[in-house]
Design an enzyme around this catalytic site. Structure first.
Site, mmCIF file in Angstrom:
data_model
loop_
_atom_site.group_PDB
_atom_site.id
_atom_site.type_symbol
_atom_site.label_atom_id
_atom_site.label_comp_id
_atom_site.label_asym_id
_atom_site.label_seq_id
_atom_site.Cartn_x
_atom_site.Cartn_y
_atom_site.Cartn_z
ATOM 1 N N ASP A 39 -5.976 -6.212 -17.325
ATOM 2 C CA ASP A 39 -6.349 -7.205 -18.563
ATOM 3 C C ASP A 39 -5.035 -8.300 -18.521
ATOM 4 O O ASP A 39 -4.165 -8.131 -17.807
ATOM 5 C CB ASP A 39 -6.420 -6.716 -19.986
ATOM 6 C CG ASP A 39 -5.377 -5.874 -20.418
ATOM 7 O OD1 ASP A 39 -4.240 -6.067 -19.970
ATOM 8 O OD2 ASP A 39 -5.646 -4.841 -21.044
ATOM 9 N N ARG B 8 1.091 -1.264 -6.361
ATOM 10 C CA ARG B 8 2.676 -1.536 -6.153
ATOM 11 C C ARG B 8 2.904 -1.380 -4.888
ATOM 12 O O ARG B 8 3.561 -1.984 -4.059
ATOM 13 C CB ARG B 8 3.353 -0.719 -7.011
ATOM 14 C CG ARG B 8 4.945 -0.743 -6.962
ATOM 15 C CD ARG B 8 5.511 0.052 -7.922
ATOM 16 N NE ARG B 8 7.026 -0.312 -7.675
ATOM 17 C CZ ARG B 8 8.010 0.883 -7.360
ATOM 18 N NH1 ARG B 8 7.476 2.074 -7.234
ATOM 19 N NH2 ARG B 8 9.321 0.336 -7.351
ATOM 20 N N GLU C 7 11.040 2.201 5.470
ATOM 21 C CA GLU C 7 10.926 1.451 4.455
ATOM 22 C C GLU C 7 10.530 2.075 3.100
ATOM 23 O O GLU C 7 11.152 2.092 1.989
ATOM 24 C CB GLU C 7 9.601 0.477 4.588
ATOM 25 C CG GLU C 7 9.726 -0.782 5.210
ATOM 26 C CD GLU C 7 8.676 -1.571 5.229
ATOM 27 O OE1 GLU C 7 7.611 -1.543 4.542
ATOM 28 O OE2 GLU C 7 8.207 -2.210 6.491
ATOM 29 N N HIS D 275 4.261 -4.050 -2.056
ATOM 30 C CA HIS D 275 5.528 -3.631 -1.330
ATOM 31 C C HIS D 275 5.359 -3.763 0.268
ATOM 32 O O HIS D 275 6.418 -3.934 0.894
ATOM 33 C CB HIS D 275 6.176 -2.203 -1.600
ATOM 34 C CG HIS D 275 6.949 -2.498 -3.032
ATOM 35 N ND1 HIS D 275 8.245 -1.998 -3.205
ATOM 36 C CD2 HIS D 275 6.703 -3.269 -4.277
ATOM 37 C CE1 HIS D 275 8.393 -2.182 -4.612
ATOM 38 N NE2 HIS D 275 7.519 -2.852 -5.147
ATOM 39 N N ASP D 276 4.373 -3.464 0.778
ATOM 40 C CA ASP D 276 3.881 -3.437 2.153
ATOM 41 C C ASP D 276 3.808 -4.868 2.684
ATOM 42 O O ASP D 276 4.658 -5.038 3.618
ATOM 43 C CB ASP D 276 2.573 -2.646 2.314
ATOM 44 C CG ASP D 276 2.279 -2.627 3.746
ATOM 45 O OD1 ASP D 276 3.081 -2.401 4.642
ATOM 46 O OD2 ASP D 276 1.006 -2.964 4.179
ATOM 47 N N HIS E 208 1.655 -6.197 -13.172
ATOM 48 C CA HIS E 208 2.254 -5.390 -13.936
ATOM 49 C C HIS E 208 1.526 -5.048 -15.235
ATOM 50 O O HIS E 208 2.162 -4.131 -15.958
ATOM 51 C CB HIS E 208 3.662 -6.085 -14.436
ATOM 52 C CG HIS E 208 4.810 -6.177 -13.434
ATOM 53 N ND1 HIS E 208 5.600 -7.201 -13.373
ATOM 54 C CD2 HIS E 208 4.741 -5.716 -11.985
ATOM 55 C CE1 HIS E 208 6.411 -6.999 -12.278
ATOM 56 N NE2 HIS E 208 5.683 -6.077 -11.446
ATOM 57 N N GLY F 107 4.876 -8.147 6.329
ATOM 58 C CA GLY F 107 3.375 -8.539 6.234
ATOM 59 C C GLY F 107 2.668 -7.283 5.930
ATOM 60 O O GLY F 107 3.183 -6.088 5.970
ATOM 61 N N ASP G 270 2.904 -2.955 -19.983
ATOM 62 C CA ASP G 270 1.780 -3.444 -20.758
ATOM 63 C C ASP G 270 1.424 -2.412 -21.485
ATOM 64 O O ASP G 270 1.335 -1.336 -21.302
ATOM 65 C CB ASP G 270 0.815 -4.046 -19.953
ATOM 66 C CG ASP G 270 -0.231 -4.503 -20.431
ATOM 67 O OD1 ASP G 270 -0.588 -4.262 -21.737
ATOM 68 O OD2 ASP G 270 -1.013 -5.193 -19.772
ATOM 69 N N SER H 40 3.654 -0.740 7.216
ATOM 70 C CA SER H 40 4.771 -0.245 7.451
ATOM 71 C C SER H 40 5.298 0.496 6.582
ATOM 72 O O SER H 40 6.155 1.457 6.917
ATOM 73 C CB SER H 40 5.774 -1.419 8.143
ATOM 74 O OG SER H 40 5.924 -2.431 7.126
#
Length: 317
Positions: free
Chosen positions: A247, A58, A84, A62-63, A187, A68, A240, A72
């Protein structure tokens, strides 16, 4: 091997969102043990805390989606700047200590050589592989950014987005509809607190109390976990049913109306993405290969040579 490298160099040169050419052998001379050091650190951390893989993956998303893949998201806030990691969507990010530990080891082995952005990219690959997912060659040579602003996190795709909003968000970053559906499969690892999906469970619309795209029994089980009002700030749901294993179970859940986020379930309600969801639910090996390809593409967003190699991932040099 040579062919794939040639293909990728052609790709990154024409990609308008990238200013630098990445190379899988970037550290062969300056720090040949770089990947092994990161991999060992990630493996040890994941053994100690099984939540680490989902958290690192994650963090990488998000980075890359803000400024990009420039690390950061790793920078700490200062009295003059809210970074951030302290923006609303990122307050729940965890496992920064894993990247810190890898960086400390790398600075001892190869001082001033390996960027924090590359450490995060390698770690994201490693957590997927450790969890039973695919592996891929990480192209390296990213530099670390010097700017990190909390208010820019508003540009992250929200769990309430519909498919059109998701497509637009991914397209701005040079990612296709296939990339969107494949990367959403990340996810398969992870957990969400009630706040990210409770709007689907209570007073959804003037016609429906609950989001009608949700499986009825699934919605009732979520209501028990996330009552209104909810006093348990730690309450939530695994994204999940096999959340510690990488998977294609995420796609199978969507087919059954058990996508946790509105954004997840919307992928099955839109003709542009529905067939890809169905394909990945049916063919795990295809999902794995497409996820790996999309992760390479994601890792090239906004890559620039105009940066630095931080000595500490939390502060600019």
């Amino acid at each position: 091997m040579i062919c794939s490298s040639i293909f990728f160099i052609i790709f990154v040169t024409i990609n308008p969102l990238s200013e630098a050419i990445l190379d899988p052998h970037y550290y062969d001379q300056t720090c040949p043990q770089a990947e092994n050091i990161v991999s060992e650190t990630v493996r040890n951390a994941s053994t100690f805390d099984p939540k680490v893989p989902a958290r690192i993956l994650r963090m990488f998303f998000h980075d890359c989606f803000i400024r990009g893949c420039d690390a950061s998201v790793l920078l700490d806030s200062t009295p003059e700047n809210k970074a951030e990691k302290d923006g609303p969507p990122n307050i729940s990010l965890r496992a920064f200590h894993v990247i810190d530990e890898a960086k400390t080891k790398l600075e001892k082995a190869c001082p001033h050589a390996v960027s924090c952005a590359d450490i995060l990219a390698i770690a994201a690959r490693d957590v997927v592989t450790l969890s039973g997912g695919p592996s891929w060659e990480v192209f390296k040579g990213r530099k670390d950014g010097r700017i990190s602003r909390a208010n820019e996190t508003i540009n992250l795709p929200a769990p309430s987005f519909n498919t059109s909003q998701l497509i637009q968000s991914f397209s701005k970053r040079g990612l296709s509809i296939k990339d969107l559906v494949a990367l959403s499969g990340g996810h398969t690892l992870g957990f969400s607190h009630c706040s990210s999906f409770e709007a689907r469970l209570h007073n959804f619309s003037s016609v429906h109390d609950t989001d009608p795209s949700m499986n009825v029994e699934f919605a009732e089980s979520l209501k028990k976990k996330c009552p209104k009002p909810n006093q348990d700030r730690n309450a939530g749901q695994l994204l999940d049913s096999s959340a510690s294993s990488f998977d294609n179970g995420y796609y199978k859940q969507i087919l059954a109306g058990k996508g946790v986020f509105a954004s997840d379930q919307s992928l099955y309600g839109d003709f542009r993405t529905k067939w890809i969801v169905e394909t990945f639910a049916r063919d795990e090996s295809l999902f794995f290969s497409e996820f790996a390809a999309s992760m390479v593409k994601l890792g090239n967003i906004g890559v620039s040579e105009n940066g630095e190699v931080r000595l500490n991932c939390r502060v600019v040099n």
